[in-house]
Design an enzyme around this catalytic site. Structure first.
Site, PDB file in Angstrom:
ATOM      1  N   THR A   1       4.944   0.688 -28.575  1.00  0.00           N
ATOM      2  CA  THR A   1       5.820   0.233 -27.484  1.00  0.00           C
ATOM      3  C   THR A   1       7.162  -0.215 -28.095  1.00  0.00           C
ATOM      4  O   THR A   1       7.517  -1.388 -27.990  1.00  0.00           O
ATOM      5  CB  THR A   1       5.165  -0.941 -26.718  1.00  0.00           C
ATOM      6  OG1 THR A   1       4.733  -1.925 -27.681  1.00  0.00           O
ATOM      7  CG2 THR A   1       3.984  -0.512 -25.902  1.00  0.00           C
TER       8      THR A   1
ATOM      9  N   ASP B   1      -5.630  10.090 -31.192  1.00  0.00           N
ATOM     10  CA  ASP B   1      -4.181  10.004 -31.374  1.00  0.00           C
ATOM     11  C   ASP B   1      -3.601  11.390 -31.129  1.00  0.00           C
ATOM     12  O   ASP B   1      -4.231  12.400 -31.440  1.00  0.00           O
ATOM     13  CB  ASP B   1      -3.868   9.534 -32.806  1.00  0.00           C
ATOM     14  CG  ASP B   1      -2.473   8.930 -32.934  1.00  0.00           C
ATOM     15  OD1 ASP B   1      -2.378   7.774 -33.379  1.00  0.00           O
ATOM     16  OD2 ASP B   1      -1.483   9.625 -32.602  1.00  0.00           O
TER      17      ASP B   1
ATOM     18  N   PHE C   1       7.770  -4.685 -45.576  1.00  0.00           N
ATOM     19  CA  PHE C   1       8.386  -5.866 -44.972  1.00  0.00           C
ATOM     20  C   PHE C   1       7.728  -7.161 -45.425  1.00  0.00           C
ATOM     21  O   PHE C   1       8.285  -8.240 -45.294  1.00  0.00           O
ATOM     22  CB  PHE C   1       8.424  -5.739 -43.442  1.00  0.00           C
ATOM     23  CG  PHE C   1       7.155  -6.103 -42.719  1.00  0.00           C
ATOM     24  CD1 PHE C   1       6.941  -7.381 -42.249  1.00  0.00           C
ATOM     25  CD2 PHE C   1       6.160  -5.151 -42.509  1.00  0.00           C
ATOM     26  CE1 PHE C   1       5.777  -7.723 -41.569  1.00  0.00           C
ATOM     27  CE2 PHE C   1       4.996  -5.476 -41.834  1.00  0.00           C
ATOM     28  CZ  PHE C   1       4.799  -6.763 -41.367  1.00  0.00           C
TER      29      PHE C   1
ATOM     30  N   ALA D   1      -2.086  -9.945 -38.002  1.00  0.00           N
ATOM     31  CA  ALA D   1      -0.853  -9.764 -38.786  1.00  0.00           C
ATOM     32  C   ALA D   1      -1.140  -8.738 -39.864  1.00  0.00           C
ATOM     33  O   ALA D   1      -2.214  -8.774 -40.494  1.00  0.00           O
ATOM     34  CB  ALA D   1      -0.451 -11.091 -39.426  1.00  0.00           C
TER      35      ALA D   1
ATOM     36  N   CYS E   1       6.950  -5.818 -35.015  1.00  0.00           N
ATOM     37  CA  CYS E   1       6.688  -6.603 -33.799  1.00  0.00           C
ATOM     38  C   CYS E   1       7.712  -7.693 -33.463  1.00  0.00           C
ATOM     39  O   CYS E   1       8.149  -7.778 -32.317  1.00  0.00           O
ATOM     40  CB  CYS E   1       5.310  -7.235 -33.906  1.00  0.00           C
ATOM     41  SG  CYS E   1       4.002  -6.008 -33.880  1.00  0.00           S
TER      42      CYS E   1
ATOM     43  N   LYS F   1       1.380 -13.162 -25.580  1.00  0.00           N
ATOM     44  CA  LYS F   1       1.585 -12.382 -26.807  1.00  0.00           C
ATOM     45  C   LYS F   1       3.067 -12.402 -27.199  1.00  0.00           C
ATOM     46  O   LYS F   1       3.424 -12.670 -28.346  1.00  0.00           O
ATOM     47  CB  LYS F   1       1.090 -10.946 -26.592  1.00  0.00           C
ATOM     48  CG  LYS F   1       1.429  -9.988 -27.702  1.00  0.00           C
ATOM     49  CD  LYS F   1       0.743 -10.329 -29.012  1.00  0.00           C
ATOM     50  CE  LYS F   1       1.387  -9.580 -30.162  1.00  0.00           C
ATOM     51  NZ  LYS F   1       0.869  -9.894 -31.452  1.00  0.00           N
ATOM     52  N   LEU F   2       3.944 -12.134 -26.240  1.00  0.00           N
ATOM     53  CA  LEU F   2       5.382 -12.144 -26.548  1.00  0.00           C
ATOM     54  C   LEU F   2       5.803 -13.527 -27.029  1.00  0.00           C
ATOM     55  O   LEU F   2       6.563 -13.667 -27.994  1.00  0.00           O
ATOM     56  CB  LEU F   2       6.207 -11.781 -25.302  1.00  0.00           C
ATOM     57  CG  LEU F   2       6.086 -10.369 -24.744  1.00  0.00           C
ATOM     58  CD1 LEU F   2       7.061 -10.176 -23.587  1.00  0.00           C
ATOM     59  CD2 LEU F   2       6.359  -9.328 -25.819  1.00  0.00           C
TER      60      LEU F   2
HETATM   61  N1  LIG Z   1       1.252  -3.347 -36.117  1.00  0.00           N
HETATM   62  C1  LIG Z   1       0.923  -4.608 -35.839  1.00  0.00           C
HETATM   63  O1  LIG Z   1       0.839  -5.457 -36.721  1.00  0.00           O
HETATM   64  C2  LIG Z   1       0.628  -5.038 -34.424  1.00  0.00           C
HETATM   65  C3  LIG Z   1       0.081  -6.298 -34.192  1.00  0.00           C
HETATM   66  C4  LIG Z   1      -0.172  -6.687 -32.882  1.00  0.00           C
HETATM   67  C5  LIG Z   1       0.143  -5.836 -31.846  1.00  0.00           C
HETATM   68  N2  LIG Z   1       0.699  -4.606 -32.115  1.00  0.00           N
HETATM   69  C6  LIG Z   1       1.033  -3.741 -30.985  1.00  0.00           C
HETATM   70  O2  LIG Z   1       0.143  -2.642 -30.997  1.00  0.00           O
HETATM   71  C7  LIG Z   1       0.808  -1.462 -30.514  1.00  0.00           C
HETATM   72  C8  LIG Z   1       0.687  -0.347 -31.543  1.00  0.00           C
HETATM   73  O3  LIG Z   1       1.312  -0.766 -32.740  1.00  0.00           O
HETATM   74  P1  LIG Z   1       1.166   0.062 -34.081  1.00  0.00           P
HETATM   75  O4  LIG Z   1       1.873  -0.703 -35.136  1.00  0.00           O
HETATM   76  O5  LIG Z   1      -0.261   0.446 -34.285  1.00  0.00           O
HETATM   77  O6  LIG Z   1       2.008   1.381 -33.685  1.00  0.00           O
HETATM   78  P2  LIG Z   1       2.011   2.809 -34.390  1.00  0.00           P
HETATM   79  O7  LIG Z   1       3.298   3.444 -33.958  1.00  0.00           O
HETATM   80  O8  LIG Z   1       1.718   2.643 -35.837  1.00  0.00           O
HETATM   81  O9  LIG Z   1       0.773   3.581 -33.747  1.00  0.00           O
HETATM   82  C9  LIG Z   1       0.730   3.997 -32.408  1.00  0.00           C
HETATM   83  C10 LIG Z   1       0.001   5.342 -32.338  1.00  0.00           C
HETATM   84  O10 LIG Z   1      -0.167   5.712 -30.980  1.00  0.00           O
HETATM   85  C11 LIG Z   1      -0.121   7.124 -30.921  1.00  0.00           C
HETATM   86  N3  LIG Z   1       0.115   7.581 -29.545  1.00  0.00           N
HETATM   87  C12 LIG Z   1       1.247   7.518 -28.817  1.00  0.00           C
HETATM   88  N4  LIG Z   1       1.042   8.010 -27.577  1.00  0.00           N
HETATM   89  C13 LIG Z   1      -0.255   8.383 -27.512  1.00  0.00           C
HETATM   90  C14 LIG Z   1      -1.073   8.960 -26.490  1.00  0.00           C
HETATM   91  N5  LIG Z   1      -0.589   9.212 -25.272  1.00  0.00           N
HETATM   92  N6  LIG Z   1      -2.363   9.232 -26.762  1.00  0.00           N
HETATM   93  C15 LIG Z   1      -2.872   8.967 -27.987  1.00  0.00           C
HETATM   94  N7  LIG Z   1      -2.156   8.415 -28.999  1.00  0.00           N
HETATM   95  C16 LIG Z   1      -0.859   8.132 -28.766  1.00  0.00           C
HETATM   96  C17 LIG Z   1       1.011   7.470 -31.870  1.00  0.00           C
HETATM   97  O11 LIG Z   1       0.935   8.820 -32.268  1.00  0.00           O
HETATM   98  C18 LIG Z   1       0.757   6.487 -33.012  1.00  0.00           C
HETATM   99  O12 LIG Z   1      -0.031   7.043 -34.047  1.00  0.00           O
HETATM  100  C19 LIG Z   1       2.261  -1.884 -30.231  1.00  0.00           C
HETATM  101  O13 LIG Z   1       2.391  -2.199 -28.879  1.00  0.00           O
HETATM  102  C20 LIG Z   1       2.413  -3.130 -31.080  1.00  0.00           C
HETATM  103  O14 LIG Z   1       3.394  -4.002 -30.580  1.00  0.00           O
HETATM  104  C21 LIG Z   1       0.930  -4.192 -33.382  1.00  0.00           C
END
Ligand SMILES: NC(=O)c1ccc[n+]([C@@H]2O[C@H](COP(=O)([O-])OP(=O)(O)OC[C@H]3O[C@@H](n4cnc5c(N)ncnc54)[C@H](O)[C@@H]3O)[C@@H](O)[C@H]2O)c1
Length: 457
Positions: free
Chosen positions: A75, A17, A324, A154, A262, A206-207
């Site tokens: 994203t 990260d 949430f 989830a 999401c 997914k969407l």
């Molecule tokens: N949170 C969920 O429940 C969930 C469920 C399904 C899918 N997703 C998808 O998964 C993705 C991530 O979600 P999240 O909740 O973990 O987000 P988040 O913001 O908690 O984590 C993303 C991480 O990526 C890191 N990052 C950004 N750019 C980077 C790079 N170039 N190199 C290395 N690290 C980098 C950020 O610093 C951050 O810590 C999203 O697209 C989300 O839609 C999330």
């Protein structure tokens, strides 16, 4: 990735990260400081960390060593520029793809795990193809295969969802790459649950899955308002319709509106995609899911004000729950944010409590509205973990998250600590009416037909 490391001990998983603080927290000796609260996660980290699961900021090194890279970066919805307010901001996906292009060596399978708009794999492929072409005559020849394998977990039930998923998707064209990823999943997931699609179907699935889930919540929330108006009871309606196998029982709990990082983002993304392809009716249809969700949050804040004699100025309101939903410390898009902000704008003094959310997260969320609105905040808020302190002298308790500890509260004894007339607003339907009998408290519950219940319990 932690679950993958747990299930595949011979695979070395390195989680990288750009956020050093976050990596330090993942490496913290005290597992209470992990950046994510998720039931079951601590035990998995304890079992695998520094064995075959590593957390690091050395991105270049990790990519160079990797046979497979999962892009799982954020994203979020774009805040400015073309598509602002709807489209996903893909700058983190793009920069990840560029890092993979720069630092990889040999053949690398790149798995798109982030939720992305349809055709994002093309963007990743374009960046990687350039790097492939440039490396052709060099000592470090690079080749890539791009797969889409979106994540369906989830929050709150993530570990169980990952260990026993309903399905996993692998979208792609390269059979060898598909087989490699499939073999990893097969280590713990029955093969009939591993679905193979083309890349675009995988991205769109997914969407669409999130849009359908959110649509159910907006549907039941819309009906909760009708129950309140007519004397019907939302749980009875939900049970009756959920008994129909074609409808099913899940995702029929009315509440204060859905949150999380999401649902809103993915629907906005879908809406944008439909508009982009000229499908305006389809786009308007899905946008209604968000309209109902925002309306549900606003109507709850507004009915609280209305019931407290039309004003909450200088009244103490105890907010139970800021995440949430239960079992997560994630506050992104939590309905508590919008309801708290509306009450603050009406002058309330909020006492907020939550078992996992920290005050600095609340501070950030409550001030994330645009600056014009911030200056309008008239009330004040503070935080406590102590529930008795939270309710003491309060005019109202508002239950916003269905944490188990709130289900176990003795609200009858809390009512004695409150200022009279006192109210409970139960937006999660966790309190039984009978448990309040004789308490003298006024009670509002989501989806409870007002024609059928006494004014004072
Ligand atoms: N949170 C969920 O429940 C969930 C469920 C399904 C899918 N997703 C998808 O998964 C993705 C991530 O979600 P999240 O909740 O973990 O987000 P988040 O913001 O908690 O984590 C993303 C991480 O990526 C890191 N990052 C950004 N750019 C980077 C790079 N170039 N190199 C290395 N690290 C980098 C950020 O610093 C951050 O810590 C999203 O697209 C989300 O839609 C999330």
């Amino acid at each position: 990735m932690a679950v993958l490391a747990d299930r595949c001990k011979e695979i070395k998983v390195t989680l990288v990260d750009i956020d050093e603080k976050r990596i330090n927290a993942w490496n913290d000796d005290d597992l209470g400081n992990l950046p994510v609260y998720e039931p079951g996660l601590k035990a998995i980290i304890r079992r695998n960390r520094n064995k075959n699961l590593f957390f690091s900021c050395e991105i270049a090194k990790a990519i160079k060593e990797a046979d497979m890279v999962f892009i799982s970066v954020n994203t979020p919805t774009k805040k400015s520029g073309f598509g602002a307010g709807y489209a996903s901001d893909l700058k983190w996906v793009e920069s990840s793809a560029r890092q993979v292009a720069d630092f990889s060596s040999g053949h690398t399978i790149v798995v798109e795990k982030s939720t992305v708009p349809v055709r994002t794999a093309e963007l990743i492929q374009d960046i990687l193809s350039d790097s492939e072409n440039n490396s052709r005559d060099s000592n470090n020849k690079k080749t890539f295969s791009v797969l889409s394998s979106p994540e369906f977990l989830a929050e709150g039930t993530a570990i169980n969802d990952l260990e026993n998923p309903d399905r996993v998707l692998i979208g792609g064209e390269d059979n060898d790459a598909i087989k490699s990823l499939g073999k990893i999943y097969e280590r713990w997931i029955p093969s009939e649950k591993i679905l193979f699609t083309n890349v675009w179907s995988s991205e769109l699935s997914k969407l669409t899955a999130n849009a359908f889930l959110a649509q159910r919540l907006s549907s039941i929330n819309a009906i909760s308002a009708l129950c309140e108006a007519t004397g019907a009871e939302i749980n009875e309606v939900a049970n009756a319709i959920g008994a129909d196998k074609r409808i099913g029982k899940k995702f029929l709990a009315a509440g204060p509106g859905f949150g999380g990082s999401c649902f809103q983002k993915d629907i906005l993304n879908l809406v944008y995609l439909c508009k982009y392809y000229g499908l305006d009716t389809v786009s308007n249809y899905w946008e209604q899911v968000l309209t109902v969700n925002n309306w549900q949050k606003e109507r709850i804040a507004s009915l609280i004000v209305e019931k407290l004699f039309g004003t909450v100025t200088n009244k103490k309101i105890a907010l139970f729950g800021f995440s949430f939903k239960a079992n997560t410390n994630d506050t992104r898009e939590s309905p508590s944010i919008s309801i708290a902000n509306d009450l603050l704008e009406n002058g309330a003094n909020l006492m907020i409590t939550d078992p996992q959310v920290l005050p600095h997260q609340i501070e950030k969320e409550l001030h994330s509205r645009d600056s014009e609105t911030i200056t309008d905040l008239k009330g004040s808020w503070s935080f406590t973990k102590n529930l008795e302190e939270c309710v003491k002298d309060a005019d109202a308790i508002v239950i916003l998250t269905s944490w188990k500890e709130y289900e176990e509260c003795d609200f009858r004894s809390y009512s004695k600590l409150m200022r009279k007339p006192s109210w409970i607003f139960d937006t999660r339907k966790i309190i039984s009416k009978d448990s309040l009998k004789g308490s003298g408290i006024k009670f509002w519950q989501i989806g409870m037909g007002t024609l059928n219940y006494p004014k004072v319990f």
